[in-house]
Design a protein around this motif. Structure first.
Motif, PDB file in Angstrom:
ATOM      1  N   LYS A  56       0.829  -1.206   0.000  1.00 20.49           N
ATOM      2  CA  LYS A  56       0.000   0.000   0.000  1.00 20.49           C
ATOM      3  C   LYS A  56       0.866   1.260   0.000  1.00 20.49           C
ATOM      4  O   LYS A  56       1.684   1.462   0.898  1.00 20.49           O
TER       5      LYS A  56
ATOM      6  N   THR B  40     -11.089   9.961  -9.652  1.00 14.95           N
ATOM      7  CA  THR B  40      -9.923   9.948  -8.760  1.00 14.95           C
ATOM      8  C   THR B  40     -10.369  10.337  -7.355  1.00 14.95           C
ATOM      9  O   THR B  40     -11.030  11.360  -7.171  1.00 14.95           O
ATOM     10  N   TYR B  41     -10.025   9.505  -6.374  1.00 18.64           N
ATOM     11  CA  TYR B  41     -10.365   9.779  -4.982  1.00 18.64           C
ATOM     12  C   TYR B  41      -9.165  10.386  -4.272  1.00 18.64           C
ATOM     13  O   TYR B  41      -8.050   9.892  -4.397  1.00 18.64           O
ATOM     14  N   MET B  42      -9.404  11.468  -3.557  1.00 16.86           N
ATOM     15  CA  MET B  42      -8.332  12.172  -2.857  1.00 16.86           C
ATOM     16  C   MET B  42      -8.650  12.206  -1.370  1.00 16.86           C
ATOM     17  O   MET B  42      -9.715  12.664  -0.970  1.00 16.86           O
ATOM     18  N   LEU B  43      -7.707  11.718  -0.569  1.00 15.32           N
ATOM     19  CA  LEU B  43      -7.892  11.705   0.884  1.00 15.32           C
ATOM     20  C   LEU B  43      -7.256  12.957   1.476  1.00 15.32           C
ATOM     21  O   LEU B  43      -6.079  13.236   1.221  1.00 15.32           O
ATOM     22  N   SER B  44      -8.004  13.686   2.285  1.00 12.31           N
ATOM     23  CA  SER B  44      -7.419  14.859   2.939  1.00 12.31           C
ATOM     24  C   SER B  44      -6.443  14.412   4.022  1.00 12.31           C
ATOM     25  O   SER B  44      -6.790  13.634   4.905  1.00 12.31           O
ATOM     26  N   GLY B  45      -5.232  14.912   3.947  1.00  7.96           N
ATOM     27  CA  GLY B  45      -4.227  14.634   4.979  1.00  7.96           C
ATOM     28  C   GLY B  45      -4.116  15.758   5.998  1.00  7.96           C
ATOM     29  O   GLY B  45      -3.296  15.698   6.906  1.00  7.96           O
TER      30      GLY B  45
ATOM     31  N   ARG C 125       1.246  13.754  10.599  1.00  3.69           N
ATOM     32  CA  ARG C 125       0.107  13.660   9.692  1.00  3.69           C
ATOM     33  C   ARG C 125       0.095  12.336   8.946  1.00  3.69           C
ATOM     34  O   ARG C 125      -0.976  11.777   8.690  1.00  3.69           O
TER      35      ARG C 125
ATOM     36  N   LYS D 118     -13.326  14.043  -9.787  1.00  8.15           N
ATOM     37  CA  LYS D 118     -12.496  14.189  -8.588  1.00  8.15           C
ATOM     38  C   LYS D 118     -13.384  14.199  -7.355  1.00  8.15           C
ATOM     39  O   LYS D 118     -14.304  15.002  -7.259  1.00  8.15           O
TER      40      LYS D 118
ATOM     41  N   LEU E  26      -9.362  21.179  -0.634  1.00  5.53           N
ATOM     42  CA  LEU E  26      -9.856  19.977  -1.311  1.00  5.53           C
ATOM     43  C   LEU E  26     -11.293  20.175  -1.782  1.00  5.53           C
ATOM     44  O   LEU E  26     -11.673  19.760  -2.881  1.00  5.53           O
TER      45      LEU E  26
ATOM     46  N   PRO F 255      -8.398   4.773   3.169  1.00  6.49           N
ATOM     47  CA  PRO F 255      -8.063   3.983   1.980  1.00  6.49           C
ATOM     48  C   PRO F 255      -9.077   2.874   1.692  1.00  6.49           C
ATOM     49  O   PRO F 255      -9.444   2.654   0.529  1.00  6.49           O
TER      50      PRO F 255
ATOM     51  N   ARG G  23     -11.541  22.037  -5.020  1.00  2.00           N
ATOM     52  CA  ARG G  23     -10.915  21.409  -6.186  1.00  2.00           C
ATOM     53  C   ARG G  23     -11.464  20.024  -6.506  1.00  2.00           C
ATOM     54  O   ARG G  23     -10.870  19.278  -7.269  1.00  2.00           O
TER      55      ARG G  23
ATOM     56  N   TYR H  59      -2.775   5.417  -3.008  1.00  2.00           N
ATOM     57  CA  TYR H  59      -3.845   6.297  -2.525  1.00  2.00           C
ATOM     58  C   TYR H  59      -3.338   7.722  -2.476  1.00  2.00           C
ATOM     59  O   TYR H  59      -2.274   8.000  -1.923  1.00  2.00           O
ATOM     60  N   LEU H  60      -4.131   8.632  -3.046  1.00  5.40           N
ATOM     61  CA  LEU H  60      -3.741  10.032  -3.112  1.00  5.40           C
ATOM     62  C   LEU H  60      -4.097  10.739  -1.809  1.00  5.40           C
ATOM     63  O   LEU H  60      -5.258  10.701  -1.377  1.00  5.40           O
ATOM     64  N   ILE H  61      -3.116  11.366  -1.190  1.00  2.60           N
ATOM     65  CA  ILE H  61      -3.332  12.080   0.070  1.00  2.60           C
ATOM     66  C   ILE H  61      -2.887  13.528  -0.131  1.00  2.60           C
ATOM     67  O   ILE H  61      -1.781  13.776  -0.592  1.00  2.60           O
ATOM     68  N   THR H  62      -3.778  14.475   0.214  1.00  2.00           N
ATOM     69  CA  THR H  62      -3.447  15.888   0.003  1.00  2.00           C
ATOM     70  C   THR H  62      -3.188  16.579   1.334  1.00  2.00           C
ATOM     71  O   THR H  62      -3.890  16.349   2.315  1.00  2.00           O
ATOM     72  N   MET H  63      -2.179  17.445   1.370  1.00  2.38           N
ATOM     73  CA  MET H  63      -1.892  18.218   2.587  1.00  2.38           C
ATOM     74  C   MET H  63      -0.952  19.362   2.246  1.00  2.38           C
ATOM     75  O   MET H  63      -0.325  19.350   1.185  1.00  2.38           O
TER      76      MET H  63
ATOM     77  N   ARG I 290     -14.160   3.048  -5.303  1.00  2.00           N
ATOM     78  CA  ARG I 290     -13.578   2.785  -6.625  1.00  2.00           C
ATOM     79  C   ARG I 290     -14.270   1.607  -7.299  1.00  2.00           C
ATOM     80  O   ARG I 290     -14.493   1.595  -8.510  1.00  2.00           O
TER      81      ARG I 290
ATOM     82  N   MET J 258      -0.196   2.992   5.709  1.00  2.00           N
ATOM     83  CA  MET J 258       0.431   2.674   4.427  1.00  2.00           C
ATOM     84  C   MET J 258       1.752   1.947   4.681  1.00  2.00           C
ATOM     85  O   MET J 258       2.325   2.040   5.760  1.00  2.00           O
TER      86      MET J 258
ATOM     87  N   PHE K  75      -2.144   7.401   8.548  1.00  2.23           N
ATOM     88  CA  PHE K  75      -2.498   6.551   7.402  1.00  2.23           C
ATOM     89  C   PHE K  75      -1.706   5.248   7.462  1.00  2.23           C
ATOM     90  O   PHE K  75      -0.491   5.250   7.596  1.00  2.23           O
TER      91      PHE K  75
END
Lengths: 344, 344
Positions: A249, B71-76, A288, B42, B89, B56, B92, A277-281, B63, A294, A292
């Motif tokens: 993962k 596309t799935y985006m996880l907030s970090g 942080r 998104k 997030l 995840p 966007r 997995y896409l993680i935004t920060m 998915r 992973m 997760f």
């Protein structure tokens, strides 16, 4: 531990911090002029970490020079470069001043105040000579020593060197300038490069990006001359890649800072790998990512978080290039330093 | 240290964390429907701290149920409440899902998934009876136990209690709901209040806001019944106010989180006090404030940072009401808990 060694790998220590009681020119006149011209009532001030404690005094000086109805707001967000503008504050103020970095992208909204250093670079450059035996030498420095770049070049030429410099790409403002993530100004025809500036943050990046060159550090802030040694970092990089080879993962970090977003790169990894997995920060921190579950992370944001802070994360943290090695798309010997180009 | 005591004053521990292997209903059908209806490509998913590691798996499930081009985006970003939406997030993504909190402000853009708990509250409510000797009792709980609120009321009535409940103000979604910053639902005509829920975070705030009431905690997550004791916190508050009385330079924090901004309050302090400096940030942390050379801070953002994390900051950190006491505008006995009302 020497004062010098302690600056290695510390992102907050990029030569702007208050080691000496240095005087900076905050260019108050230019700021006051903009405040008056725009009838500004809200002014945002953003300083890098090492200079944040000067903020209140600068606000005081500005208050004395402008109308009472102007409110000054200090950004409390961490700031590590011109890539790292406080966009919240920028959007909500009439004048937004970013101190300590040269423009990454010009904008009418932003006043960049570079804060040139007044330290004398020549004693350390003199000491650096014995580490620079060849005739050809590259010369690079950071934004805050740019005001003396031509003097440095002339000094080296007077010493008999053939000095090679270039302007990197449009992420950079000046000839010979380096950033933590961009060393295109060292793509020059010399096997030795002289870096003039405080701390080891920039020259270590330079040496990782250009492993074939000898990088000599003349540090007039800490009064020391050393040769950049990337061995510790390179061992960490190979170690992280090897540990990540068994990962199933993957957390793929997309950084939301204005100058650190590489969306296409992040999206491609996630599209190609069902276990990514896409993680935004914005701030990429060990705390942080601990949230997760992973096996490994790939950071498409600031490469210095990955290389300098990497060992602090609970799981291997790779650059996008290192990720391709770990998943078997590229051979191990393709490992190279991750750099950023262009603006946003 | 008992499992229970360890939850005191920990902002991450508000009853949503994974103590038991609980099952949550993520309302995937509702999310899939929105994705299809809006032709979304998104989708942003935001979880509170205690549930981030479930992200995840939820993304995997989604998915499997939606087209490949989504596309799935996880907030970090850290997340401590519905006040704390990841607006980056949200702006966007075509669909933005906020899990674990009830709506603070309804919006077409946001899907709130409350995540109701499936733990049985009645054994602990049974145990709580001996701490509730009077006939009149208030009843409050958090968003994730709201699905059984009417059952709880009926249970108490069957036990012979007269149950007092109310809906607080427009910051709250449900009758009887409390937030870490809002206990208006406990403004009821009873001297004892039963809080049903995990952790001590909410009942300690309730007891600070209503010092005249006995707050009994029936915690079905940690299987414990206790009475909220605010003595430690109140001593800390008075201590912080006293230490701040000598302060000259004040840092006034304006929090940039969407549901935590109290601009007028912050601006008024700065306008009235020449030695006050406005500092803006999203996460209010000891590290970030250490960069500023202030004698004391006043936090107009989340009051729980001030009361629960206060001792971790290098200088006294006060609520706006405590600030007025420290600078002599109000008497010491006006000290009260800081609450948030309304939305944004």
């Amino acid at each position: 531990m020497s004062q010098d060694a302690s600056t290695e790998g510390d992102l907050r220590n990029t030569g702007l911090s208050l080691k000496h009681d240095r005087e900076w020119d905050y260019e108050l006149d230019r700021i006051v002029e903009a405040v008056e011209e725009r009838d500004a009532t809200k002014v945002g001030l953003q300083f890098p970490e090492g200079l944040k404690r000067r903020g209140p005094a600068v606000a005081d000086d500005l208050r004395a020079l402008t109308d009472d109805d102007v409110t000054y707001m200090l950004s409390g967000q961490p700031c590590y470069g011109a890539c790292d503008l406080d966009t919240y504050l920028m959007r909500r103020t009439d004048v937004f001043v970013h101190f300590g970095h040269s423009p990454m992208k010009e904008s009418d909204k932003i006043i960049y105040v570079p804060l040139f250093s007044n330290v004398d670079p020549f004693p350390m450059m003199e000491d650096a000579r014995e580490e620079l035996p060849e005739e050809d030498v590259g010369l690079v420095t950071t934004a805050q020593h740019m005001n003396r770049f031509e003097e440095m070049r002339e000094w080296l030429e007077a010493e008999g060197y053939t000095v090679h410099t270039r302007k990197g790409d449009d992420r950079l403002t000046h000839e010979g300038q380096v950033l933590g993530c961009n060393y295109a100004s060292a793509d020059i025809d010399a096997d030795q490069v002289l870096y003039v500036g405080g701390g080891k943050f920039h020259p270590l990046g330079l040496a990782m990006e250009h492993p074939d060159k000898k990088v000599v550090i003349a540090d007039p802030v800490n009064n020391v001359v050393t040769v950049a040694d990337t061995e510790k970092f390179m061992k960490q990089r190979y170690g992280a890649v090897h540990r990540a080879m068994d990962a199933e993962k993957w957390g793929v970090i997309f950084c939301t800072k204005i100058g650190q977003g590489r969306w296409d790169m992040a999206e491609k990894i996630v599209n190609d790998n069902d276990n990514a997995y896409l993680i935004t920060m914005d701030e990429v921190t060990p705390d942080r990512l601990r949230n997760f579950d992973m096996d490994a992370f790939v950071n498409t944001g600031c490469p210095r978080i990955t290389t300098d802070d990497g060992p602090q994360f609970h799981k291997p943290m790779l650059t996008p290039g290192e990720y391709r090695i770990a998943v078997g798309d590229e051979p191990l010997d393709s490992l190279s330093f991750d750099t950023f180009h262009g603006t946003w």
